[in-house]
Scaffold this motif. Structure first.
Motif, short mmCIF file in Angstrom:
data_model
loop_
_atom_site.label_atom_id
_atom_site.label_comp_id
_atom_site.label_asym_id
_atom_site.label_seq_id
_atom_site.Cartn_x
_atom_site.Cartn_y
_atom_site.Cartn_z
N ASP A 132 0.86 -1.18 0.00
CA ASP A 132 0.00 0.00 0.00
C ASP A 132 0.90 1.24 0.00
O ASP A 132 1.51 1.59 1.01
CB ASP A 132 -0.90 -0.01 1.24
N ARG A 162 2.44 0.19 3.98
CA ARG A 162 2.23 -1.10 4.63
C ARG A 162 2.05 -2.17 3.55
O ARG A 162 1.51 -1.91 2.47
CB ARG A 162 0.99 -1.10 5.52
N VAL A 173 -0.04 -5.34 2.58
CA VAL A 173 -1.34 -5.91 2.88
C VAL A 173 -1.33 -7.37 2.46
O VAL A 173 -0.91 -7.72 1.35
CB VAL A 173 -2.47 -5.15 2.15
N THR A 177 -7.30 -10.33 6.86
CA THR A 177 -6.48 -9.26 6.31
C THR A 177 -5.43 -8.85 7.34
O THR A 177 -5.77 -8.44 8.44
CB THR A 177 -7.34 -8.04 5.92
N GLU A 205 -1.54 -6.70 7.96
CA GLU A 205 -0.61 -5.71 7.42
C GLU A 205 0.76 -5.91 8.06
O GLU A 205 0.86 -6.23 9.26
CB GLU A 205 -1.11 -4.29 7.68
N ARG A 251 -5.75 -6.89 10.76
CA ARG A 251 -6.52 -5.66 10.57
C ARG A 251 -8.01 -5.92 10.45
O ARG A 251 -8.82 -5.10 10.84
CB ARG A 251 -6.03 -4.94 9.30
N TRP A 263 -9.45 -1.93 -0.52
CA TRP A 263 -9.10 -1.85 0.90
C TRP A 263 -8.70 -0.42 1.24
O TRP A 263 -7.83 0.15 0.59
CB TRP A 263 -7.96 -2.82 1.19
N GLY A 280 -7.71 0.52 4.37
CA GLY A 280 -6.94 0.47 5.61
C GLY A 280 -7.75 -0.01 6.79
O GLY A 280 -7.17 -0.33 7.84
N TRP A 316 -13.04 -3.62 3.59
CA TRP A 316 -13.12 -3.91 2.16
C TRP A 316 -14.49 -3.50 1.63
O TRP A 316 -15.50 -3.67 2.31
CB TRP A 316 -12.92 -5.40 1.90
#
Length: 474
Positions: free
Chosen positions: A104, A109, A111, A126, A128, A137, A186, A188, A191
């Protein structure tokens, strides 16, 4: 370093895929490392822009039971020279055979979408990676479907950073038994489903083409290339790659503006074999179909401007399989300066010159009438761009060509060297009255060959020059 010369697409590949394309070339160069992950497939990779490292996670290794290979949750980093196994943390994802990974650029980060337990598990987490540890996350994420075979789980889905949307994006498909493709993004935290399902497709792998601002994907069911321009999907104006594409791996090269695609082709029968194409929105180029370099995830190392691949276990086993390879594009040689035709008399010297462009190193070889020439008492620079012949003889006359070579292909261009005794005007091998008659015939008609003093005009001075030479003989 071990070098595998790229073999351009064979007639078998072209005939089986009914593919008409431009041809290009390149070379895989093995990067030997002191340390490396063990043999595995199903691993995911991405390039960590913030730390200038290639990141590898998970996958599965070999076991005594091919139908239940051993999953992994190892995290490795590659710095362009060697691999380093990073220590696990309390939040490291579960061992998995199915995962997808992307960096990302907005949040710096990595992912990770990870199948929670196994290839048949529809639950996806998910995570990170911040360069030190993994952090869970979200326990809700788009499903990653797969079609599992004895040797290779063919993961259906992809994860990449969409520069236009400034989001990490995944293309997912319904679970095995159905077809269709969804786009999820995504932010952060969660989704969201971005677009309506593209029916009757399984877009197995995809990347973001930052030059053209489109998603590029390949349909594993029919080998068609699809593109999404931010509004809708459409067929790319490109030939089908094959009737069935297994385990395609894709990477976008920002330095060339081309998407590389590698995998296996099947055409209503046995597998044709490993293949590699590139696509820039206008043409497909065949790069190689080498079995020697195994198929694995590819990432573009921005810092070192190279494509890195960690190859997996070969279909049916066999071979080392834990090898690091770097792809280098090659450009065929092309002449920017061609050799000129030359005319000389015995005893003089002559030089031929060429200039060429293309991927280095470029190699040269001069030939006379198709036979290679070597440096010697009268020949200099026979393996350079500039060749000189000194103290020429009558039998030096002929066609001279220069072959320019690199790892991609060879090209050549030729020029003619005329070496003749000026007194032998009619070129019959002797100096006699026939040459006088031939000279005056040309002189009276104003033919340029009668300009013996080469002053641009035909007059009495040329007669004097001719007889000076004629009287000396050859």
């Amino acid at each position: 370093m071990k070098r595998v010369e790229i073999v351009q697409a064979t007639a078998l590949l072209l005939a089986a895929s009914s593919l008409t394309v431009a041809q290009n070339c390149g070379i895989w160069v093995q990067r030997h490392t002191a340390n490396a992950p063990s043999r595995r497939n199903g691993h995911s990779m991405c390039y960590d822009m913030a730390r200038q490292r290639v990141l590898l996670f998970g996958g599965y290794g070999e076991s005594s039971s091919p139908s239940y290979p051993i999953p992994s949750n190892e995290t490795w980093e590659f710095d362009g020279t060697d691999w380093t196994l990073l220590p696990p943390t309390s939040s490291t994802p579960n061992p998995t055979r199915v995962s997808l990974m992307a960096f990302d650029l907005v949040r710096n980060r990595t992912v990770l979408l990870s199948r929670r337990h196994d290839w048949y598990d529809s639950f996806t987490d998910t995570y990170e990676w911040n360069g030190v540890s993994w952090n869970l996350r979200s326990a809700t994420a788009p499903p990653i479907s797969s079609i599992f075979s004895i040797h290779v789980p063919d993961i259906v889905g992809s994860l990449f950073f969409h520069g236009g949307r400034q989001r990490v994006v995944t293309l997912t498909n319904p679970l095995a038994g159905a077809s269709g493709t969804d786009i999820w993004m995504w932010n952060g935290f969660s989704w969201t489903n971005h677009d309506a399902t593209l029916e009757n497709t399984v877009l197995k792998s995809a990347v973001y083409d930052s030059h053209r601002g489109v998603i590029v994907a390949v349909d594993r069911l029919n080998g068609r290339i699809w593109e999404h321009d931010g509004t809708a999907w459409h067929h790319a104006d490109a030939p089908r790659l094959g009737q069935f594409v297994l385990n395609p791996q894709m990477v976008f090269q920002p330095n060339t503006g081309r998407t590389l695609l590698r995998g296996f082709l099947q055409n209503a029968g046995p597998y044709v074999g490993a293949f590699m194409f590139s696509w820039d929105g206008e043409e497909v180029r065949v790069l190689d179909n080498s079995y020697e370099v195994r198929v694995g995830p590819m990432v573009f190392d921005v810092h070192r401007a190279e494509v890195v691949m960690f190859s997996g276990i070969y279909y049916g086993g066999g071979g080392q399989g834990n090898e690091t390879w770097v792809w280098r594009d090659s450009t065929a040689p092309s002449f920017s300066r061609h050799p000129d035709h030359e005319a000389r008399v015995p005893g003089e010297s002559v030089s031929f010159h060429v200039q060429a462009t293309g991927s280095t190193p470029l190699r040269y070889q001069w030939r006379k009438d198709g036979q290679p020439i070597s440096d010697g008492p009268r020949h200099e620079g026979t393996q350079t761009a500039d060749m000189t012949i000194i103290d020429m003889q009558i039998d030096d006359a002929g066609w001279y060509d220069c072959i320019v070579m690199n790892d991609c292909q060879n090209v050549s261009d030729a020029a003619y060297l005329d070496v003749a005794c000026e007194a032998d005007f009619n070129r019959d091998g002797g100096v006699d009255g026939g040459d006088v008659n031939s000279f005056f015939a040309a002189w009276e008609s104003g033919d340029f060959s009668a300009d013996r003093n080469q002053d641009g005009g035909i007059d009495g001075l040329d007669v004097e020059s001719f007889f000076d030479r004629w009287e000396l003989g050859c």
